[in-house]
Write a protein that holds these residues in place. Structure first.
Motif, PDB file in Angstrom:
ATOM      1  N   LEU A  17       0.830  -1.211   0.000  1.00 17.77           N
ATOM      2  CA  LEU A  17       0.000   0.000   0.000  1.00 17.77           C
ATOM      3  C   LEU A  17       0.860   1.256   0.000  1.00 17.77           C
ATOM      4  CD1 LEU A  17      -2.782  -0.975   2.570  1.00 17.77           C
ATOM      5  CD2 LEU A  17      -3.052  -0.632   0.102  1.00 17.77           C
ATOM      6  N   LEU A  18       1.905   1.263   0.818  1.00 23.12           N
ATOM      7  CA  LEU A  18       2.789   2.431   0.876  1.00 23.12           C
ATOM      8  C   LEU A  18       3.539   2.602  -0.443  1.00 23.12           C
ATOM      9  CD1 LEU A  18       3.583   4.660   2.870  1.00 23.12           C
ATOM     10  CD2 LEU A  18       5.578   3.284   3.459  1.00 23.12           C
ATOM     11  N   ALA A  19       3.949   1.501  -1.054  1.00 22.87           N
ATOM     12  CA  ALA A  19       4.636   1.570  -2.355  1.00 22.87           C
ATOM     13  C   ALA A  19       3.746   2.237  -3.387  1.00 22.87           C
ATOM     14  CB  ALA A  19       5.043   0.176  -2.815  1.00 22.87           C
ATOM     15  N   GLU A  20       2.442   1.942  -3.339  1.00 20.90           N
ATOM     16  CA  GLU A  20       1.501   2.554  -4.281  1.00 20.90           C
ATOM     17  C   GLU A  20       1.273   4.030  -3.962  1.00 20.90           C
ATOM     18  OE1 GLU A  20      -2.038   0.176  -4.068  1.00 20.90           O
ATOM     19  OE2 GLU A  20      -0.995  -1.630  -4.748  1.00 20.90           O
ATOM     20  N   ARG A  21       1.077   4.334  -2.688  1.00 25.55           N
ATOM     21  CA  ARG A  21       0.761   5.705  -2.274  1.00 25.55           C
ATOM     22  C   ARG A  21       1.937   6.656  -2.435  1.00 25.55           C
ATOM     23  NH1 ARG A  21      -2.597   4.010   3.065  1.00 25.55           N
ATOM     24  NH2 ARG A  21      -4.429   3.238   1.964  1.00 25.55           N
ATOM     25  N   LEU A  22       3.144   6.146  -2.275  1.00 22.42           N
ATOM     26  CA  LEU A  22       4.350   6.982  -2.388  1.00 22.42           C
ATOM     27  C   LEU A  22       5.178   6.585  -3.606  1.00 22.42           C
ATOM     28  CD1 LEU A  22       5.530   7.222   1.339  1.00 22.42           C
ATOM     29  CD2 LEU A  22       4.139   8.838   0.054  1.00 22.42           C
ATOM     30  N   LYS A  23       4.516   6.213  -4.674  1.00 27.62           N
ATOM     31  CA  LYS A  23       5.199   5.737  -5.882  1.00 27.62           C
ATOM     32  C   LYS A  23       6.248   6.723  -6.384  1.00 27.62           C
ATOM     33  CE  LYS A  23       4.313   3.892 -10.527  1.00 27.62           C
ATOM     34  NZ  LYS A  23       5.701   3.846 -10.777  1.00 27.62           N
ATOM     35  N   GLY A  24       5.931   8.009  -6.432  1.00 29.44           N
ATOM     36  CA  GLY A  24       6.883   9.016  -6.895  1.00 29.44           C
ATOM     37  C   GLY A  24       8.141   9.045  -6.055  1.00 29.44           C
ATOM     38  N   TYR A  25       7.980   8.970  -4.728  1.00 34.93           N
ATOM     39  CA  TYR A  25       9.136   8.958  -3.829  1.00 34.93           C
ATOM     40  C   TYR A  25      10.014   7.738  -4.107  1.00 34.93           C
ATOM     41  CZ  TYR A  25      11.937   7.979   0.269  1.00 34.93           C
ATOM     42  OH  TYR A  25      12.983   7.668   1.093  1.00 34.93           O
ATOM     43  N   TYR A  26       9.389   6.573  -4.168  1.00 34.85           N
ATOM     44  CA  TYR A  26      10.168   5.350  -4.360  1.00 34.85           C
ATOM     45  C   TYR A  26      10.793   5.278  -5.750  1.00 34.85           C
ATOM     46  CZ  TYR A  26       8.533   3.672   0.151  1.00 34.85           C
ATOM     47  OH  TYR A  26       8.287   3.538   1.494  1.00 34.85           O
ATOM     48  N   ASP A  27      10.105   5.797  -6.765  1.00 32.65           N
ATOM     49  CA  ASP A  27      10.687   5.836  -8.111  1.00 32.65           C
ATOM     50  C   ASP A  27      11.926   6.727  -8.122  1.00 32.65           C
ATOM     51  OD1 ASP A  27       8.754   4.145  -9.076  1.00 32.65           O
ATOM     52  OD2 ASP A  27       7.602   5.718 -10.100  1.00 32.65           O
ATOM     53  N   PHE A  28      11.829   7.891  -7.494  1.00 33.07           N
ATOM     54  CA  PHE A  28      12.972   8.799  -7.422  1.00 33.07           C
ATOM     55  C   PHE A  28      14.097   8.176  -6.605  1.00 33.07           C
ATOM     56  CE2 PHE A  28      15.353  12.123  -5.178  1.00 33.07           C
ATOM     57  CZ  PHE A  28      15.909  12.776  -6.260  1.00 33.07           C
ATOM     58  N   ASN A  29      13.747   7.578  -5.478  1.00 32.45           N
ATOM     59  CA  ASN A  29      14.748   6.969  -4.607  1.00 32.45           C
ATOM     60  C   ASN A  29      15.500   5.853  -5.326  1.00 32.45           C
ATOM     61  OD1 ASN A  29      16.003   6.883  -1.977  1.00 32.45           O
ATOM     62  ND2 ASN A  29      14.917   4.976  -1.617  1.00 32.45           N
ATOM     63  N   ALA A  30      14.825   5.138  -6.226  1.00 34.38           N
ATOM     64  CA  ALA A  30      15.469   4.047  -6.977  1.00 34.38           C
ATOM     65  C   ALA A  30      16.569   4.575  -7.890  1.00 34.38           C
ATOM     66  CB  ALA A  30      14.433   3.282  -7.778  1.00 34.38           C
TER      67      ALA A  30
END
Length: 95
Positions: free
Chosen positions: A49-62
């Motif tokens: 759920l968090l991966a979906e809700r914060l997708k932009g953050y995790y995409d940038f962090n990757a």
């Protein structure tokens, strides 16, 4: 979450985690737990759920850390000899 600094006993780690559970996602799964230093313990979780809700953050962090996993977050328990006085919840896996 900062807890009151009174003369009464502070919260135990279990009580502090109970307070934090009202904030974290319902699908969170504990991955590991470790001690950073004398006053900080870390519990790492993963959540779809968090991966979906914060997708932009995790995409940038990757782009900065290709080994990071989307949906990873940590809870840091700050404590002293009187008990737990603060809980910090943050996206990612770095305290």
């Amino acid at each position: 979450m900062s807890f009151e600094a009174t003369d009464s006993p502070r919260r135990s780690a279990e009580e502090a985690l109970q307070e934090a559970s009202s904030i974290i996602t319902s699908d969170a799964v504990k991955v590991k737990q470790y001690t950073v230093d004398e006053g900080r313990d870390v519990i790492q979780y993963e959540s779809k759920l968090l991966a979906e809700r914060l997708k932009g953050y995790y995409d940038f962090n990757a782009t900065l850390d290709p080994e990071s996993k989307p949906g990873t977050f940590i809870i840091i328990l700050k404590h002293d000899d009187k008990g737990t006085y603060s809980v910090v919840i943050g996206a990612g896996d770095s305290p």
